[in-house]
Every structure is written in structure tokens, then in C-alpha cells.
Design an enzyme around this catalytic site. Structure first.
Site, mmCIF file in Angstrom:
data_model
loop_
_atom_site.group_PDB
_atom_site.id
_atom_site.type_symbol
_atom_site.label_atom_id
_atom_site.label_comp_id
_atom_site.label_asym_id
_atom_site.label_seq_id
_atom_site.Cartn_x
_atom_site.Cartn_y
_atom_site.Cartn_z
ATOM 1 N N THR A 182 0.887 -1.245 -0.113
ATOM 2 C CA THR A 182 -0.174 -0.004 0.252
ATOM 3 C C THR A 182 0.569 1.163 -0.073
ATOM 4 O O THR A 182 0.298 2.673 -0.753
ATOM 5 C CB THR A 182 -0.626 -0.284 0.907
ATOM 6 N N TYR A 204 4.433 -13.105 4.712
ATOM 7 C CA TYR A 204 3.196 -11.974 3.991
ATOM 8 C C TYR A 204 3.012 -12.881 2.927
ATOM 9 O O TYR A 204 4.341 -12.865 2.038
ATOM 10 C CB TYR A 204 4.592 -10.657 4.701
ATOM 11 N N LYS A 261 1.122 -12.076 8.043
ATOM 12 C CA LYS A 261 0.239 -11.783 7.269
ATOM 13 C C LYS A 261 -0.108 -12.419 6.378
ATOM 14 O O LYS A 261 0.474 -12.135 5.593
ATOM 15 C CB LYS A 261 0.368 -10.050 6.981
#
EC number: 4.3.3.7
Length: 292
Positions: free
Chosen positions: A45, A133, A161
Site C-alpha cells: 500500500t 507476508y 500476514k
């Protein structure tokens, strides 16, 4: 610091595409005031893919400077070359970050053994806590539960994550790791269900613009108050979904500008501004979430 609502922070830029210090400070202040558990700086992001190697490190260090100890900072350190991942991670040693979020190597699609060796090598070259992740939709590679179980035995690999969107992964991973291994969702739309199954929180895109709401959602879930949590999540669901009407972070940057949290929604090419149709959709989602 690795539980609750952790924001996957956007990297605000000025009209020329340079990092905007004033907007970054405003965002950090917003999250401190909202009670956000931690900030991930320069993850997906945060436009890690379109920042140079030097810029990547500079943004994390600037975030640390502006946060000034008021909120924990997690550095995004993903790379598809292990040596680069080691180098990037070492830059943040003794910087003040509380840990690193490291995505699976993208595009080159390593085997499970390659993934194991990649993360093991990075972890062995730092004292910083490492969070794995997994986001196969972006990387083309799925970090399987069995590999996560192997990696969890490495002392400074402390969690994952998980953004595959398959809720069965929670129990699959739980069976292979110790109770102190942190599982956080990487998908806002399914994060409440993820927590109800035993997850510890979410690394959130929605939190960029609904920080207090995501803090409350996670707190209710951790308290076991899922009835109230579901009522809140229903209000946010349209927003969770429509922040991906175009590729992240295009919609969330537009929404952050719309709410006055950042000065511009400028992105680096090849990311382009939200279309008019997308603006209408996200505008309505903000209204549905009672943010406008």
C-alpha cells in the site's frame, strides 16, 4: 504491537511525485490519535514497487522521525532477491523499527524450499523480528502452511500476514506453530472472521481512512464481542470491498485525499489516478461507512 489494527500506510506524495513530509506527518498524527497499534511503512500500500531502493529506506526512516516514538513502526522489506532482502533489512538494524514485514519473492516464483531458504537467510542476518507476508494474488507464489511451520521454528520469525483470503489457513497454520506465533489478516473484508477463528488482528488498508473504526473492530473481536463487531463490520464492508475497485493503493489514496488526510492522491507510474467511475463508487462507500 503486532496485534490489533495495524495500518498498511500509504506513502503520500506531492504533485510532482515526491514524498510529502507534511501529509505523512498528518497521517501519523491521525493514527496516534486513533489508537492504531502500529504502522507498516512502505509495504504494498506504501508503493514499495515504485520507490527506488534509496527512497524505500528514506521513507521508513522519515516515518520513524515523524512518529518520534509515539507509535511502533514496522518496515516493509520485501524483495524477490534474497541478497537484496538482507541488505534492505540491515539498513533498519538499530533504526528504531520494531520489526520487518517481508513478502514472499514475487515474479520468480520459488519452490517451497526456496521460500524457506529465502526467509531463513534474511532472519539469520538480523536481530529484528520478522513477519512473513503471503499474498499469492500479487506474487504468484503461495507460502504453504507446512513451510510456515518450518519457518516458525526460527526464533525471530514471529508471525505471518496471511492475505490468501482462505479462512481455513488460520487453523492449518495454528496446528503447526506455537501459541505465541502471530497470525494477522491481510484482507480487511474477511479480517473479522479471521480473528474469530483465532487470528490476532489485521494489517489494514481500510485503516488508512477509518482508523478509529478498525481499532474498535479489532478491540471488540479480541474481547470476544463478535455481535457488536459484526454490526460495525457491516457498516464498513462496502468500504473494505470498494477500496479494491481498482488496484491498491489507487482507491485508498483518493479516499484519503477526499477526507483531507493527505494533500494529493498522486501515484507513481505505472499506477494511475482513480477513474471517474471509481471515484463515484468509493465516494458512496465512504458515505455508507458514515465517513462522509
Amino acid at each position: 504491537m503486532f496485534t490489533g489494527s495495524i495500518v498498511a500506510l500509504v506513502t503520500p506524495m506531492d504533485d510532482k511525485g515526491n514524498v510529502c513530509r507534511a501529509s505523512l506527518k498528518k497521517l501519523i498524527d491521525y493514527h496516534v490519535a486513533s489508537g492504531t497499534s502500529a504502522i507498516v511503512s512502505v509495504g504494498t500500500t506504501g508503493e514499495s514497487a515504485t520507490l527506488s531502493h534509496d527512497e524505500h529506506g528514506d521513507v521508513v526512516l522519515l516515518t520513524l522521525e515523524l512518529a518520534d516514538g509515539r507509535i511502533p513502526i514496522i518496515a516493509g522489506t520485501g524483495a524477490n532477491a534474497t541478497a537484496e532482502g538482507v541488505c534492505l533489512t540491515k539498513r533498519f538494524e538499530n533504526s528504531g523499527v520494531v520489526g520487518c514485514l517481508t513478502v514472499t519473492p514475487y515474479y520468480n516464483r520459488p519452490t517451497q524450499e526456496g521460500l524457506y531458504q529465502h526467509f531463513k537467510t534474511i532472519a539469520e542476518n538480523t536481530e529484528l523480528p520478522q513477519m512473513l507476508y503471503n499474498v499469492p494474488s500479487r506474487t504468484g507464489t503461495d507460502l504453504l502452511p507446512e513451510t510456515v511451520g518450518r519457518l516458525a521454528k526460527i526464533k525471530n520469525i514471529i508471525g505471518i500476514k496471511e492475505a490468501i483470503g482462505n479462512l481455513s489457513r488460520v487453523s492449518q497454520i495454528q496446528q503447526l506453530v506455537n501459541d505465541d506465533f502471530v497470525l494477522v489478516s491481510g484482507d480487511d473484508a474477511t479480517s473479522l472472521d479471521f480473528m474469530q477463528l483465532g487470528g490476532h488482528g489485521v494489517i489494514s488498508v481500510t485503516a488508512n481512512i477509518a482508523a478509529r473504526e478498525m481499532v474498535e473492530l479489532c478491540a471488540l473481536a479480541r474481547q470476544g464481542n463478535f455481535a457488536q463487531a459484526r454490526l460495525l463490520n457491516q457498516r464498513l464492508m462496502h468500504l473494505h470491498q470498494k477500496l479494491f475497485v481498482e488496484p491498491n493503493p489507487i482507491p485508498v489514496k483518493w479516499a484519503a485525499k477526499r477526507l483531507g488526510l493527505i494533500a494529493t492522491d498522486t501515484l507513481r507510474l505505472p499506477m494511475t489516478p482513480l477513474t471517474d467511475a471509481g471515484c463515484s463508487v468509493v465516494e458512496q462507500a465512504l458515505k455508507d461507512a458514515a465517513l462522509l
